[in-house]
Design an enzyme around this catalytic site. Structure first.
Site, PDB file in Angstrom:
ATOM      1  N   TYR A 125       0.814  -1.212   0.000  1.00  0.00           N
ATOM      2  CA  TYR A 125       0.000   0.000   0.000  1.00  0.00           C
ATOM      3  C   TYR A 125       0.849   1.264   0.000  1.00  0.00           C
ATOM      4  CZ  TYR A 125      -4.170  -2.756   0.704  1.00  0.00           C
ATOM      5  OH  TYR A 125      -5.198  -3.643   0.544  1.00  0.00           O
ATOM      6  N   LYS A 172       4.421 -14.395   5.157  1.00  0.00           N
ATOM      7  CA  LYS A 172       4.855 -15.225   4.033  1.00  0.00           C
ATOM      8  C   LYS A 172       6.374 -15.069   3.907  1.00  0.00           C
ATOM      9  CE  LYS A 172       3.288 -17.824   0.684  1.00  0.00           C
ATOM     10  NZ  LYS A 172       2.494 -19.036   0.816  1.00  0.00           N
ATOM     11  N   ASP A 206      -1.095 -18.660   4.401  1.00  0.00           N
ATOM     12  CA  ASP A 206      -2.058 -19.528   3.699  1.00  0.00           C
ATOM     13  C   ASP A 206      -2.607 -20.600   4.648  1.00  0.00           C
ATOM     14  OD1 ASP A 206       0.617 -20.154   3.546  1.00  0.00           O
ATOM     15  OD2 ASP A 206       0.596 -20.903   1.510  1.00  0.00           O
ATOM     16  N   ASP A 230      -5.821  -6.382   5.377  1.00  0.00           N
ATOM     17  CA  ASP A 230      -6.994  -5.966   4.611  1.00  0.00           C
ATOM     18  C   ASP A 230      -7.825  -7.197   4.226  1.00  0.00           C
ATOM     19  OD1 ASP A 230      -8.765  -4.511   3.135  1.00  0.00           O
ATOM     20  OD2 ASP A 230      -7.351  -3.929   1.572  1.00  0.00           O
TER      21      ASP A 230
END
Ligand code: NAI
Length: 342
Positions: A125, A172, A206, A230
């Site tokens: 972002y 991640k 995940d 988000d």
């Protein structure tokens, strides 16, 4: 009686409908607030100004607290997101979204009580995008040591104040070794040096999403970088009844903006169909924040009254259509107001 001035931004789409309900309930609950109205989004653009007018920014900087309806960011016309701009300009680096099962709201789970803490200023972002050569575009993910450490500190301090037991960092870092690696490293460092009494759990995102869907009650506080925060916010909203019931706050060291997680919902705008509860819950978060920041117990009293009233309304079966009921936006507001006195 003295009141605290608060900037109100009605926003776009369903924004004016849900903010109108929130203001009516706040007034009926005798919240010691006065309103300074400003525009942002399409509403500001239609007034001939910028999507984020300087006057709106200055008013929030001055009053240090705002209640905001969702704003539509026009797609693909060179407009930067209003929300991203607001959060960055005012350095509102911590987004907080409590996700709880509610009485009377039928959903997949009955015992969800988790809080999402999202880093609000960095990651993808940052808006650093460019066209490398025709047909190849790039978006830069930015993480800074200062930013990662700051949000880790904020999350652990918050968890301690709220008597929460565990923070789960989803990441991640196996793929994004530098950016997510730094986010993870700073959380681990802050935990080890300052908050050993709170459990720290780390999880690849995940697998974390699967666990959230399988058994959300195993989670307490989630700490996430910007994009993950988000996406996971909406996923978690789905666990407890949808976007109509999840509030939020964007908090920095010099002020805060309170707003629902949902957007301007153009598909239902202007039809008295929106659930105003998420914004009303955000207003309750705002009152609790002000009770601490301004040391005014009247804010806490109003917050407690509103929370008790909407819980009672829900338990009595007063539900908007997104929750399977038939009440309109305004009628739900009336149902809450009727229950403010117990
Ligand atoms: P959205 O949250 O506006 O809508 C997603 C779905 O949820 C729609 O079907 C909508 O009808 C439903 N929904 C949302 N809020 C609801 C409520 N209070 N009651 C009942 N149903 C509700 O997300 P979408 O469609 O991705 O975005 C629409 C616009 O909102 C975009 O322009 C986006 O940029 C903006 N947006 C603004 C935000 C903000 O100002 N904080 C946050 C997210 C999106």
């Amino acid at each position: 009686m003295a009141t605290h001035p608060v900037v109100i931004i009605p926003g776009d789409g369903i924004g004016p409908e849900v903010t109108a309900v929130a203001l009516r309930v706040l007034e009926a609950a005798e919240a010691p607030l006065s309103w300074v109205t400003h525009k942002a989004g399409i509403a500001a653009l239609e007034d001939g100004g910028d999507v984020l007018p300087q006057a709106t920014l200055e008013a929030i900087e001055h009053e240090r607290v705002a209640l905001k309806g969702p704003c539509t960011t026009p797609v693909g016309k060179g407009f930067a997101s209003i929300n991203v701009q607001l959060r960055k300009r005012l350095n509102l680096y911590a987004a907080v979204r409590p996700v709880r099962s509610l009485p009377g709201v039928r959903s997949r789970y009955e015992d969800v009580d988790l809080i999402i803490v999202r880093e609000n200023t960095e990651g993808l972002y940052s808006g650093v995008e460019n066209e490398v050569v025709p047909g190849v575009v790039m978006s830069m993910k930015v993480a800074t040591e200062v930013g990662c450490r700051r949000i880790a500190h904020w999350a652990f301090r918050f968890a301690t104040q709220r008597r929460r037991r565990k923070i789960t960092v989803m990441h991640k870092a196996n793929i994004m070794k530098l950016t997510d690696g730094l986010f993870l490293q700073e959380a681990e460092r802050v935990h080890a040096h300052e908050y050993p009494n709170i459990d720290l759990e780390t999880m690849i995102i995940d697998a974390g999403c699967m666990k959230l869907v399988q058994n959300p009650s195993q989670f307490d506080v989630l700490l996430l970088e910007n994009l993950y925060g988000d996406v996971v916010s909406d996923l978690c909203a789905g666990l407890v009844g949808g976007l109509g019931v999840v509030p939020g706050a964007n908090i920095g060291d010099r002020g805060a903006i309170f707003e629902a997680v949902h957007g301007s919902a153009p598909d239902i705008a202007g039809r008295d169909l929106a659930n105003p509860l998420a914004l009303l819950m955000s207003a309750v978060m705002m009152l609790n924040y002000m009770a601490d920041e301004r040391e005014d117990p009247r804010c806490k009293q109003s917050a407690d009254r509103i929370k008790a009233a909407y819980n009672k309304a829900l338990a009595d079966g007063c539900l908007t259509r997104d929750l399977g009921g038939d009440l309109g936006t305004r009628a739900f507001g009336d149902a809450v107001i009727e229950r403010l006195n117990g």
